[in-house]
Design a protein around this motif. Structure first.
Motif, PDB file in Angstrom:
ATOM      1  N   MET A   3       0.769  -1.089   0.092  1.00 35.59           N
ATOM      2  CA  MET A   3       0.069   0.062   0.035  1.00 35.59           C
ATOM      3  C   MET A   3       0.969   1.156  -0.026  1.00 35.59           C
ATOM      4  SD  MET A   3      -2.925   1.164   2.762  1.00 35.59           S
ATOM      5  CE  MET A   3      -1.770   1.066   4.142  1.00 35.59           C
ATOM      6  N   PHE A   4       1.793   1.347   0.836  1.00 33.75           N
ATOM      7  CA  PHE A   4       2.640   2.758   1.100  1.00 33.75           C
ATOM      8  C   PHE A   4       3.716   2.673  -0.306  1.00 33.75           C
ATOM      9  CE2 PHE A   4       1.163   2.180   5.568  1.00 33.75           C
ATOM     10  CZ  PHE A   4       0.725   3.593   5.592  1.00 33.75           C
ATOM     11  N   ALA A  20       1.646   3.724  -3.253  1.00 32.86           N
ATOM     12  CA  ALA A  20       1.495   5.123  -3.018  1.00 32.86           C
ATOM     13  C   ALA A  20       2.557   6.103  -3.355  1.00 32.86           C
ATOM     14  CB  ALA A  20       0.921   5.426  -1.622  1.00 32.86           C
ATOM     15  N   GLY A  21       3.766   5.626  -3.105  1.00 29.31           N
ATOM     16  CA  GLY A  21       5.094   6.370  -3.212  1.00 29.31           C
ATOM     17  C   GLY A  21       5.390   6.347  -4.807  1.00 29.31           C
ATOM     18  N   ARG A  22       5.110   5.223  -5.335  1.00 26.73           N
ATOM     19  CA  ARG A  22       5.403   5.088  -6.850  1.00 26.73           C
ATOM     20  C   ARG A  22       4.532   5.973  -7.597  1.00 26.73           C
ATOM     21  NH1 ARG A  22       5.800  -0.924  -9.181  1.00 26.73           N
ATOM     22  NH2 ARG A  22       7.705  -0.841  -7.786  1.00 26.73           N
ATOM     23  N   PHE A  23       3.358   5.825  -7.260  1.00 27.83           N
ATOM     24  CA  PHE A  23       2.517   6.586  -8.203  1.00 27.83           C
ATOM     25  C   PHE A  23       2.446   8.159  -7.732  1.00 27.83           C
ATOM     26  CE2 PHE A  23       0.986   2.514  -8.850  1.00 27.83           C
ATOM     27  CZ  PHE A  23       0.825   2.458 -10.345  1.00 27.83           C
ATOM     28  N   ALA A  24       2.705   8.444  -6.553  1.00 27.04           N
ATOM     29  CA  ALA A  24       3.050   9.908  -5.943  1.00 27.04           C
ATOM     30  C   ALA A  24       4.075  10.471  -6.673  1.00 27.04           C
ATOM     31  CB  ALA A  24       2.483  10.024  -4.803  1.00 27.04           C
ATOM     32  N   GLY A  25       5.155   9.694  -6.576  1.00 27.83           N
ATOM     33  CA  GLY A  25       6.604  10.403  -6.860  1.00 27.83           C
ATOM     34  C   GLY A  25       6.986   9.507  -7.988  1.00 27.83           C
ATOM     35  N   ASP A  26       7.976   8.484  -7.557  1.00 28.72           N
ATOM     36  CA  ASP A  26       8.820   7.973  -8.588  1.00 28.72           C
ATOM     37  C   ASP A  26       9.404   6.667  -7.946  1.00 28.72           C
ATOM     38  OD1 ASP A  26      11.001   8.474  -6.800  1.00 28.72           O
ATOM     39  OD2 ASP A  26      11.338  10.357  -8.026  1.00 28.72           O
ATOM     40  N   GLU A  27      10.032   5.925  -8.734  1.00 28.44           N
ATOM     41  CA  GLU A  27      10.539   4.615  -8.318  1.00 28.44           C
ATOM     42  C   GLU A  27      11.556   4.717  -7.052  1.00 28.44           C
ATOM     43  OE1 GLU A  27      10.712   0.786  -7.804  1.00 28.44           O
ATOM     44  OE2 GLU A  27       9.650   1.852  -9.577  1.00 28.44           O
ATOM     45  N   GLN A  44      10.707   3.031  -3.014  1.00 30.70           N
ATOM     46  CA  GLN A  44      11.969   2.565  -2.369  1.00 30.70           C
ATOM     47  C   GLN A  44      12.240   3.209  -0.882  1.00 30.70           C
ATOM     48  OE1 GLN A  44      15.302   2.128  -4.589  1.00 30.70           O
ATOM     49  NE2 GLN A  44      14.432   0.871  -6.250  1.00 30.70           N
ATOM     50  N   ARG A  45      12.194   4.446  -0.772  1.00 27.18           N
ATOM     51  CA  ARG A  45      11.852   5.035   0.350  1.00 27.18           C
ATOM     52  C   ARG A  45      10.835   4.710   1.543  1.00 27.18           C
ATOM     53  NH1 ARG A  45      13.713   9.165  -2.914  1.00 27.18           N
ATOM     54  NH2 ARG A  45      11.668   9.983  -2.898  1.00 27.18           N
ATOM     55  N   TYR A  46       9.747   4.469   0.916  1.00 28.69           N
ATOM     56  CA  TYR A  46       8.378   4.307   1.519  1.00 28.69           C
ATOM     57  C   TYR A  46       8.498   2.861   1.811  1.00 28.69           C
ATOM     58  CZ  TYR A  46       5.660   8.448   0.475  1.00 28.69           C
ATOM     59  OH  TYR A  46       5.050   9.670   0.323  1.00 28.69           O
ATOM     60  N   ALA A  47       9.052   1.982   1.071  1.00 28.24           N
ATOM     61  CA  ALA A  47       9.395   0.474   1.554  1.00 28.24           C
ATOM     62  C   ALA A  47      10.382   0.362   2.805  1.00 28.24           C
ATOM     63  CB  ALA A  47       9.910  -0.107   0.117  1.00 28.24           C
ATOM     64  N   VAL A  48      11.264   1.144   2.683  1.00 24.93           N
ATOM     65  CA  VAL A  48      12.217   1.234   3.862  1.00 24.93           C
ATOM     66  C   VAL A  48      11.599   1.720   5.088  1.00 24.93           C
ATOM     67  CG1 VAL A  48      14.416   1.880   4.702  1.00 24.93           C
ATOM     68  CG2 VAL A  48      14.286   1.120   2.473  1.00 24.93           C
ATOM     69  N   GLY A  49      10.875   2.706   5.025  1.00 22.39           N
ATOM     70  CA  GLY A  49       9.884   2.994   6.256  1.00 22.39           C
ATOM     71  C   GLY A  49       9.054   2.087   6.527  1.00 22.39           C
ATOM     72  N   GLY A 108       9.568  10.344   9.910  1.00 21.43           N
ATOM     73  CA  GLY A 108      10.283  10.424   8.456  1.00 21.43           C
ATOM     74  C   GLY A 108      10.080   9.212   7.813  1.00 21.43           C
ATOM     75  N   ALA A 109       8.985   8.386   8.341  1.00 25.22           N
ATOM     76  CA  ALA A 109       8.781   7.008   7.652  1.00 25.22           C
ATOM     77  C   ALA A 109       8.307   7.158   6.442  1.00 25.22           C
ATOM     78  CB  ALA A 109       7.756   6.284   8.340  1.00 25.22           C
ATOM     79  N   PHE A 110       7.146   8.288   5.997  1.00 24.46           N
ATOM     80  CA  PHE A 110       6.753   8.595   4.884  1.00 24.46           C
ATOM     81  C   PHE A 110       6.774  10.191   4.538  1.00 24.46           C
ATOM     82  CE2 PHE A 110       4.367   4.817   6.364  1.00 24.46           C
ATOM     83  CZ  PHE A 110       4.899   4.051   5.510  1.00 24.46           C
ATOM     84  N   ILE A 111       6.627  10.902   5.584  1.00 19.89           N
ATOM     85  CA  ILE A 111       6.707  12.253   5.379  1.00 19.89           C
ATOM     86  C   ILE A 111       7.942  12.742   5.735  1.00 19.89           C
ATOM     87  CG2 ILE A 111       5.844  14.543   6.018  1.00 19.89           C
ATOM     88  CD1 ILE A 111       3.256  12.924   7.065  1.00 19.89           C
ATOM     89  N   PRO A 112       8.868  13.468   4.813  1.00 22.92           N
ATOM     90  CA  PRO A 112       9.983  13.941   5.312  1.00 22.92           C
ATOM     91  C   PRO A 112      10.107  14.797   6.406  1.00 22.92           C
ATOM     92  CG  PRO A 112       9.802  14.058   2.923  1.00 22.92           C
ATOM     93  CD  PRO A 112       8.200  13.882   3.431  1.00 22.92           C
ATOM     94  N   ARG A 113      11.079  14.637   7.383  1.00 26.67           N
ATOM     95  CA  ARG A 113      10.950  15.307   8.564  1.00 26.67           C
ATOM     96  C   ARG A 113      11.312  17.070   8.355  1.00 26.67           C
ATOM     97  NH1 ARG A 113      14.934  14.099  11.702  1.00 26.67           N
ATOM     98  NH2 ARG A 113      13.728  15.196  13.574  1.00 26.67           N
ATOM     99  N   ASP A 114      12.056  17.170   7.233  1.00 28.68           N
ATOM    100  CA  ASP A 114      12.349  18.360   7.110  1.00 28.68           C
ATOM    101  C   ASP A 114      11.283  19.240   6.453  1.00 28.68           C
ATOM    102  OD1 ASP A 114      12.300  17.547   4.537  1.00 28.68           O
ATOM    103  OD2 ASP A 114      14.444  17.875   3.984  1.00 28.68           O
ATOM    104  N   ALA A 115       9.971  18.745   5.977  1.00 26.69           N
ATOM    105  CA  ALA A 115       8.976  19.274   5.669  1.00 26.69           C
ATOM    106  C   ALA A 115       7.770  19.702   6.757  1.00 26.69           C
ATOM    107  CB  ALA A 115       8.043  18.553   4.553  1.00 26.69           C
ATOM    108  N   LEU A 116       8.272  19.271   7.889  1.00 30.97           N
ATOM    109  CA  LEU A 116       7.566  19.362   9.005  1.00 30.97           C
ATOM    110  C   LEU A 116       7.730  20.656   9.838  1.00 30.97           C
ATOM    111  CD1 LEU A 116       7.817  15.909  10.834  1.00 30.97           C
ATOM    112  CD2 LEU A 116       5.855  16.662   9.705  1.00 30.97           C
ATOM    113  N   PRO A 117       6.496  21.230  10.302  1.00 29.09           N
ATOM    114  CA  PRO A 117       7.239  22.450  11.320  1.00 29.09           C
ATOM    115  C   PRO A 117       7.961  22.008  12.354  1.00 29.09           C
ATOM    116  CG  PRO A 117       4.687  22.243  11.156  1.00 29.09           C
ATOM    117  CD  PRO A 117       5.340  20.895  10.533  1.00 29.09           C
TER     118      PRO A 117
END
Length: 223
Positions: free
Chosen positions: A3-4, A7-14, A18-23, A146-155
């Motif tokens: 699922m995740f 979601a990463g592949r279709f929202a972003g790229d390969e 992979q980053r989502y898979a590691v998360g 940071g599993a799915f949302i990059p931490r540098d994008a958080l307040p």
């Protein structure tokens, strides 16, 4: 995992997949551990054995930590399973991985997940509901580590809160070892170990406080 990663592949790229898979590898450890451990505390009330636990002369440290030992092994097995599927389905290059870092990160994430879940178990005793507290904390872990949302994008306040949660420190090292990145691996792994030790200490103090209240006030009857 599917699922995740999809979601990463279709929202972003390969690479996002992979980053989502590691998360998800890291989150699978927390998910399998937290549900199992917190239920053991709930069952003490449900089956009316809490008074036996608090009135016994046995070691409280042993009684507390023994709830997590088998679940810790389950977390490692869960990580191994999701690692396999990350390789088979989503292109995470396991043959090229830095396996020393992978093993260290997985072991420490399982440890911090276990000590965090043990601490949550005392809240389960007090609140009587084994599901609500763990569900809330798991949502925070999904959002802030940071599993799915990059931490540098958080307040900034949420980014800082994420540093207090399991997974946050070791996950970048795991990503470095499996995908790519430039993380200070030693600092990341030591940070995860520090979080695990902090939750172990806090959990033991809370567990004894719950016991003291039960002995003093006669509270925490069966569900």
């Amino acid at each position: 995992m599917a699922m995740f990663s999809l979601a990463g592949r279709f929202a972003g790229d390969e690479g996002a997949a992979q980053r989502y898979a590691v998360g998800m590898i890291a989150l699978s450890e927390m998910q399998i551990v937290q549900g199992g451990i917190t239920q053991t505390f709930h069952y003490e009330r449900q089956f009316g054995t809490l008074w036996v636990l608090f009135s016994s002369s046995g070691s409280r440290i042993v009684a507390y930590l023994s709830r997590g030992v088998l679940h810790y092994g389950n977390a490692l097995l869960s990580a191994a399973t999701t690692l396999l599927f990350a390789w088979l389905l989503f292109g995470v290059a396991l043959p090229e991985a830095d396996w020393a870092v992978v093993v260290a990160a997985v072991v420490l994430i399982a440890l911090s997940s276990m000590t965090f879940s043990l601490m949550m178990g005392s809240f389960v005793i007090v609140l009587r509901d084994w599901f609500s507290g763990p569900a809330l904390s798991y949502g925070l872990i999904i959002a802030l580590t940071g599993a799915f949302i990059p931490r540098d994008a958080l307040p900034a306040p949420l980014d800082d809160l994420g540093l207090l949660l399991p997974l946050t420190w070791a996950l970048p090292a795991l990503r470095d070892a499996l995908v790519q990145g430039e993380t200070d691996v030693a600092q990341a792994l030591l940070g995860e170990l520090g979080v695990a030790i902090a939750y172990l200490a806090a959990g033991l103090v809370l567990f004894r406080a719950v016991e003291w209240r039960a002995r003093t006030n006669g509270t925490y009857d069966t569900v």
